[in-house]
Scaffold this motif. Structure first.
Motif, PDB file in Angstrom:
ATOM      1  N   ALA A  40      10.211  57.006   7.987  1.00  0.00           N
ATOM      2  CA  ALA A  40       9.022  56.410   7.372  1.00  0.00           C
ATOM      3  C   ALA A  40       7.870  57.408   7.386  1.00  0.00           C
ATOM      4  CB  ALA A  40       8.633  55.134   8.115  1.00  0.00           C
ATOM      5  N   GLN A  81      21.775  42.102  11.107  1.00  0.00           N
ATOM      6  CA  GLN A  81      21.325  43.403  11.589  1.00  0.00           C
ATOM      7  C   GLN A  81      22.300  44.507  11.217  1.00  0.00           C
ATOM      8  OE1 GLN A  81      22.645  41.106  13.666  1.00  0.00           O
ATOM      9  NE2 GLN A  81      21.007  40.090  14.781  1.00  0.00           N
ATOM     10  N   ILE A  91      13.129  48.497   5.501  1.00  0.00           N
ATOM     11  CA  ILE A  91      12.219  48.723   6.617  1.00  0.00           C
ATOM     12  C   ILE A  91      11.524  50.072   6.462  1.00  0.00           C
ATOM     13  CG2 ILE A  91      12.093  49.011   9.114  1.00  0.00           C
ATOM     14  CD1 ILE A  91      12.764  46.248   8.476  1.00  0.00           C
ATOM     15  N   ILE A  92      12.294  51.089   6.043  1.00  0.00           N
ATOM     16  CA  ILE A  92      11.689  52.414   5.862  1.00  0.00           C
ATOM     17  C   ILE A  92      10.631  52.359   4.760  1.00  0.00           C
ATOM     18  CG2 ILE A  92      12.133  54.781   5.100  1.00  0.00           C
ATOM     19  CD1 ILE A  92      14.796  54.628   6.566  1.00  0.00           C
ATOM     20  N   PHE A 144      12.050  47.249  20.684  1.00  0.00           N
ATOM     21  CA  PHE A 144      12.897  47.698  19.578  1.00  0.00           C
ATOM     22  C   PHE A 144      14.134  48.390  20.142  1.00  0.00           C
ATOM     23  CE2 PHE A 144      13.941  51.123  16.475  1.00  0.00           C
ATOM     24  CZ  PHE A 144      14.279  50.326  15.400  1.00  0.00           C
ATOM     25  N   SER A 145      15.326  47.936  19.736  1.00  0.00           N
ATOM     26  CA  SER A 145      16.540  48.514  20.297  1.00  0.00           C
ATOM     27  C   SER A 145      17.342  49.250  19.243  1.00  0.00           C
ATOM     28  CB  SER A 145      17.389  47.402  20.908  1.00  0.00           C
ATOM     29  OG  SER A 145      17.746  46.509  19.879  1.00  0.00           O
ATOM     30  N   GLY A 146      16.738  49.537  18.093  1.00  0.00           N
ATOM     31  CA  GLY A 146      17.473  50.221  17.036  1.00  0.00           C
ATOM     32  C   GLY A 146      18.017  49.236  16.011  1.00  0.00           C
ATOM     33  N   GLU A 147      17.934  47.941  16.323  1.00  0.00           N
ATOM     34  CA  GLU A 147      18.394  46.947  15.363  1.00  0.00           C
ATOM     35  C   GLU A 147      17.215  46.419  14.568  1.00  0.00           C
ATOM     36  OE1 GLU A 147      20.330  43.917  17.482  1.00  0.00           O
ATOM     37  OE2 GLU A 147      22.169  45.084  17.785  1.00  0.00           O
ATOM     38  N   VAL A 148      17.476  46.117  13.314  1.00  0.00           N
ATOM     39  CA  VAL A 148      16.404  45.621  12.463  1.00  0.00           C
ATOM     40  C   VAL A 148      16.548  44.114  12.317  1.00  0.00           C
ATOM     41  CG1 VAL A 148      15.389  45.743  10.183  1.00  0.00           C
ATOM     42  CG2 VAL A 148      16.343  47.788  11.224  1.00  0.00           C
ATOM     43  N   ARG A 149      15.523  43.381  12.701  1.00  0.00           N
ATOM     44  CA  ARG A 149      15.548  41.926  12.518  1.00  0.00           C
ATOM     45  C   ARG A 149      14.444  41.552  11.551  1.00  0.00           C
ATOM     46  NH1 ARG A 149      18.311  40.021  17.256  1.00  0.00           N
ATOM     47  NH2 ARG A 149      18.446  41.833  18.610  1.00  0.00           N
ATOM     48  N   PRO A 175      20.019  47.848   1.354  1.00  0.00           N
ATOM     49  CA  PRO A 175      20.226  47.758   2.800  1.00  0.00           C
ATOM     50  C   PRO A 175      18.902  47.585   3.558  1.00  0.00           C
ATOM     51  CG  PRO A 175      21.435  49.617   1.897  1.00  0.00           C
ATOM     52  CD  PRO A 175      20.607  49.065   0.793  1.00  0.00           C
ATOM     53  N   ASP A 176      18.951  46.783   4.629  1.00  0.00           N
ATOM     54  CA  ASP A 176      17.761  46.519   5.438  1.00  0.00           C
ATOM     55  C   ASP A 176      17.085  47.807   5.891  1.00  0.00           C
ATOM     56  OD1 ASP A 176      17.968  43.888   5.178  1.00  0.00           O
ATOM     57  OD2 ASP A 176      18.804  43.475   7.159  1.00  0.00           O
ATOM     58  N   LEU A 177      17.927  48.783   6.235  1.00  0.00           N
ATOM     59  CA  LEU A 177      17.400  50.048   6.725  1.00  0.00           C
ATOM     60  C   LEU A 177      16.392  50.634   5.737  1.00  0.00           C
ATOM     61  CD1 LEU A 177      17.811  52.332   8.867  1.00  0.00           C
ATOM     62  CD2 LEU A 177      19.403  53.331   7.249  1.00  0.00           C
ATOM     63  N   VAL A 197      14.251  55.016  11.946  1.00  0.00           N
ATOM     64  CA  VAL A 197      13.324  54.274  11.090  1.00  0.00           C
ATOM     65  C   VAL A 197      11.913  54.865  11.118  1.00  0.00           C
ATOM     66  CG1 VAL A 197      12.250  52.041  10.718  1.00  0.00           C
ATOM     67  CG2 VAL A 197      14.699  52.189  11.124  1.00  0.00           C
ATOM     68  N   GLY A 249      18.171  55.985  17.242  1.00  0.00           N
ATOM     69  CA  GLY A 249      17.209  54.881  17.170  1.00  0.00           C
ATOM     70  C   GLY A 249      15.887  55.266  16.536  1.00  0.00           C
ATOM     71  N   ALA A 269      22.481  46.839   9.024  1.00  0.00           N
ATOM     72  CA  ALA A 269      22.179  48.168   8.510  1.00  0.00           C
ATOM     73  C   ALA A 269      21.735  49.174   9.574  1.00  0.00           C
ATOM     74  CB  ALA A 269      21.112  48.048   7.451  1.00  0.00           C
ATOM     75  N   ALA A 270      21.056  48.709  10.594  1.00  0.00           N
ATOM     76  CA  ALA A 270      20.418  49.682  11.470  1.00  0.00           C
ATOM     77  C   ALA A 270      21.415  50.336  12.414  1.00  0.00           C
ATOM     78  CB  ALA A 270      19.339  49.006  12.279  1.00  0.00           C
ATOM     79  N   GLY A 271      21.265  51.621  12.572  1.00  0.00           N
ATOM     80  CA  GLY A 271      22.133  52.315  13.515  1.00  0.00           C
ATOM     81  C   GLY A 271      21.554  52.234  14.915  1.00  0.00           C
ATOM     82  N   ASN A 272      22.322  52.606  15.887  1.00  0.00           N
ATOM     83  CA  ASN A 272      21.716  52.627  17.205  1.00  0.00           C
ATOM     84  C   ASN A 272      22.138  53.870  17.965  1.00  0.00           C
ATOM     85  OD1 ASN A 272      24.341  51.882  17.564  1.00  0.00           O
ATOM     86  ND2 ASN A 272      23.847  49.753  17.987  1.00  0.00           N
TER      87      ASN A 272
END
Lengths: 344, 287
Positions: A44, A339, B183-184, B250-255, B178-180, A40, A37, A341-344
C-alpha cells in the motif's frame, strides 16, 4: 500517456486484461513469500509512493517540465514484482478515483506502464549493472539506461495499440476508435518519449537513485542481500512465448496450409472425398478470427497488415489461454472462507 | 521577443515547483469534492454500489461496441440527464465532460481531420505539395471518436462522482477481486493523501526557502533527492504501519465487514439498465 476510455476497442481492452492478470498473480505469489505478513502495508505504501512520484513535475533540459512514471526506480529500489503491483495499483486508483485514464483501459495501461515498463527497465538495469557494487556509479548508469528503454518501450506499445485500432476496427473507411494509423500514432508517441518524457524519467531515476545511494544505502544493500530463487527455465518462458507470437506471420511466406489442418474443401482436393462426419463438424463452429485474419479485413490487405493480423491473433490467442487458465485456477481453488486471500 | 537568460531561468524554476504544487492541490481538491457529491442525497447515490458498478461496467462495454453515431449521441444525452437528475451541479458535469473532453480529445483528434483519406468535402488550401482537405470519412471518424470518448468519460465521471470510495471498494469484492488487492487499494488510497501532503510540503518548503535563481543541475538533484526522501519515508512508514497493525491484533489475515444488501429498487435499476443497454446494442446490430 494513459490510454483513456473510448480510445481502444473492447476486444483490445479485454485482451490486455487477460495479459496483465497472470503477471499480477505471479507478482502476488512472489511477494507473499518475500514480505509475508508485512505484504499489505508495504505494498500500500509503495503504491501510494508511486502515485506521489507520478505527480512530480521534473524539470527537463530545454525549459519544459514533464511527469515521470518512476517504474524503473521503483523496480530497482523495491524489487521488480513490488514495482509491478505498486505501479498497477497507482494506475487503478488514478482511473477509479481520480478519473485519470480509462476504466476499460485499466488492463492496457497496467500492462504497458505497470508490467512492461518496470520489468524491461529492471532487466536492462540488471544486465548493465552486472555484479557491480550496489552503491557504484555503474548502477546509476544502468538504472538510467533501464529507465530510458523502459519508458520508450511503453511509448512504443501505446503507439502500436492505438495505431492498430483503425486497421482492425474500421467500417467503410470510418475509424471506430482512435483514428490514427501506425504511421501517425507510433511517431506521435515515440518522439516525445525519446525526448521529453524519456529525459524526465531518466532524471527522476538517476537522481532519485543517487540520493538513495547516498542517504539510505541500507535500502539497496538489503535488496542485494535478498536470496533469489533462480529458475531459468521459467524465467525464459514469457520471452519465448512473445518471440513465437512475433514470428507467427512467418507462415504467410509459405504457400499452402499447415499439414493436417486442411479444411474440407482442401481435403476433397487432396483425398478425393470428405468424410461425412467431418463435414458436419465443420459447420458447427466458425472461429471469430477464422484463418487468423480478421473478418472485417479486406482480402487484398498488404503483407504488413496481414502480418500484424497474425501477431494480433497470436496475442489474443495467448491472452485468452492465459485468461482461461487463470479463470480455471480461481474456480477450482478451494474457498477458504472470507480470509482466503491474505498470506501469512 | 528576447528574454534575458536570468528571466528565462526564473520562469523555468517557477515552472516545476508551482506546477507540482498546483497538480497536487487539484488532485486533492477534486477528490474531496467528489466525496461531497457522493455523500449528497440523489438518485444515483442511493443505488447499491455493486449494482452501479456492474451496470456501469456493462455500459462501458456496450458504449465500446456501438457503431451508430445517433445511438452514441442518444446515450450521451441520457447520461447527462441522469447526471442532472442525481443532483450533480451542472457546472461539475460540464467541466468534467462537456469542456474537458472536447478540449483534450479534440486537440488529439484534430490532425486526423486532414490525415484520413476519403471523398474530399472541404478544401482548406495547400501547403507546398500537400493539399489540406477534409474528407467525409475523416469527419465521420473524428465525430465517432469524440462521441465515444465523451460517453465513456461521462459514464466514468458519474460513477466516481456518485460513489464513495469505501463503497466502490466493497463493490469490487462482489466481482471476485481478491481481498488482498482490495485491502491494498483501500490502504493505498488512504496513504496517497499523506504522501501527496508530504510532496506538497517539500515543494512549498523549497519555494519559500529559495531566493534568486538556481541552476538546472541543482534543480534536478533536488527533484531526485525529494523522490529519494519520499521513498525512504514511505518505506519507514510501511514498517511503522505494520508494527501498529500487529499491535492491534493483525495476524496477516484480512477480515472485512460486508453489510451491503440489494434492495428491490437496486434490482429494478439493474434490470432496467440491462434492458436499455441490450436494446441499444440490438438496435446497433440491426443497422
Amino acid at each position: 500517456m494513459h490510454i483513456p476510455d473510448g480510445y481502444i476497442s473492447p476486444a483490445t481492452a479485454l485482451a490486455f486484461y487477460g495479459a496483465v492478470l497472470p503477471f499480477w498473480w505471479a507478482a502476488a505469489q512472489r511477494l507473499k513469500r518475500l514480505l509475508s505478513g508485512q505484504l499489505v502495508p508495504a505494498l500500500a505504501l509503495f503504491s501510494a509512493l508511486t502515485f506521489a512520484i507520478m505527480m512530480f513535475n521534473v524539470p527537463v533540459p530545454g525549459g519544459t517540465t514533464a511527469h515521470a512514471v518512476g517504474g524503473t526506480l521503483a523496480a530497482v529500489v523495491l524489487g521488480p514484482w513490488a514495482a509491478v503491483i505498486a505501479v498497477s495499483v497507482a494506475l487503478i486508483i488514478q482511473a477509479l478515483f481520480f478519473g485519470d485514464g480509462g476504466i476499460t483501459a485499466i488492463g492496457a495501461n497496467c500492462f504497458i506502464l505497470g508490467v512492461a515498463l518496470p520489468l524491461t527497465g529492471y532487466g536492462v538495469y540488471r544486465l548493465v549493472s552486472g555484479r557491480s557494487d550496489p552503491l557504484s556509479r555503474r548502477r546509476l548508469l544502468a538504472a538510467g539506461m533501464g529507465a530510458y528503454i523502459g519508458i520508450n518501450l511503453a511509448g512504443l506499445l501505446v503507439g502500436l495499440v492505438l495505431g492498430i485500432q483503425p486497421i482492425f476496427w474500421s467500417e467503410d473507411g470510418r475509424a471506430l476508435y482512435s483514428p490514427y494509423g501506425l504511421r501517425e500514432a507510433v511517431p506521435a508517441l515515440l518522439i516525445p518519449h525519446l525526448t521529453i518524457a524519456g529525459a524526465a524519467e531518466v532524471i527522476a531515476t538517476v537522481f532519485g537513485l543517487a540520493y538513495v545511494q547516498r542517504a539510505h544505502p541500507e535500502l539497496l544493500e538489503r535488496r542485494a542481500a535478498t536470496p533469489r530463487a533462480a529458475r531459468p527455465a521459467r524465467r525464459w518462458t514469457p520471452v519465448i512465448v512473445a518471440l513465437l507470437a512475433l514470428l507467427s506471420p512467418l507462415g504467410l511466406l509459405a504457400g499452402g496450409s499447415a499439414w493436417g489442418e486442411w479444411g474440407s474443401g482442401e481435403l476433397a482436393q487432396r483425398v478425393g472425398y470428405v468424410p461425412r462426419g467431418l463435414q458436419k463438424l465443420e459447420s458447427l463452429w466458425s472461429a471469430p478470427l477464422s484463418g487468423y485474419t480478421l473478418p472485417w479485413m479486406s482480402p487484398s490487405a498488404s503483407f504488413a497488415e496481414q502480418a500484424l493480423a497474425y501477431i494480433l491473433s497470436a496475442v489474443v490467442g495467448i491472452a485468452l489461454i492465459f485468461a482461461a487458465t487463470f479463470a480455471l485456477r480461481i474456480l477450482l481453488r478451494p474457498r477458504q472462507g472470507q480470509q482466503a486471500a491474505a498470506g501469512n | 521577443m528576447t528574454v534575458s537568460p536570468v528571466r528565462q531561468r526564473q520562469r523555468k524554476r517557477k515552472g516545476f515547483v508551482e506546477r507540482t504544487v498546483t497538480g497536487v492541490g487539484t488532485a486533492v481538491e477534486q477528490t474531496v469534492y467528489s466525496e461531497t457529491y457522493a455523500r449528497q442525497d440523489g438518485f444515483l447515490q442511493r443505488v447499491d454500489p455493486r449494482a452501479k458498478l456492474g451496470l456501469f461496467a456493462l455500459a462501458l462495454l456496450v458504449v465500446g461496441l456501438v457503431h451508430d453515431l445517433a445511438l452514441l449521441a442518444g446515450l450521451w444525452l441520457l447520461l447527462l440527464g441522469l447526471g442532472l437528475a442525481t443532483r450533480l451541479p451542472f457546472k461539475v458535469i460540464a467541466l468534467r465532460t462537456l469542456l474537458g473532453v472536447p478540449l483534450f480529445a479534440g486537440v488529439v483528434a484534430l490532425p486526423a481531420l486532414f490525415l484520413i483519406d476519403g471523398r474530399p468535402l472541404l478544401s482548406i488550401g495547400s501547403l507546398g505539395p500537400v493539399t489540406l482537405a477534409v474528407s467525409d470519412r475523416a469527419i465521420l471518424s473524428v465525430t465517432t471518436f469524440l462521441c465515444r470518448v465523451s460517453v465513456s468519460v461521462t459514464l466514468a465521471a458519474l460513477l466516481v462522482l456518485t460513489t464513495r470510495w469505501a463503497d466502490l471498494l466493497k463493490a469490487l469484492r462482489v466481482f471476485r477481486v481478491p481481498d488482498l488487492f482490495i485491502i491494498i487499494l483501500g490502504m493505498t488510497y488512504r496513504y496517497v493523501f499523506l504522501l501527496l501532503r508530504l510532496t506538497e510540503n517539500l515543494f512549498l518548503g523549497r519555494a519559500s526557502r529559495t531566493v534568486g535563481t538556481t541552476s538546472a543541475s541543482e534543480q534536478r538533484r533536488w527533484v531526485g533527492a525529494s523522490i529519494g526522501t519520499l521513498m525512504s519515508r514511505s518505506l519507514k512508514l510501511s514498517t511503522d504501519v505494520y508494527a501498529a497493525m500487529v499491535a492491534r491484533g493483525f495476524s496477516g489475515e484480512v477480515r472485512t465487514l460486508t453489510a451491503c444488501r440489494m434492495r428491490d429498487e437496486d434490482w429494478l435499476f439493474v434490470s432496467l439498465g440491462v434492458v436499455l443497454l441490450g436494446l441499444a446494442w440490438l438496435v446497433d446490430l440491426s443497422r
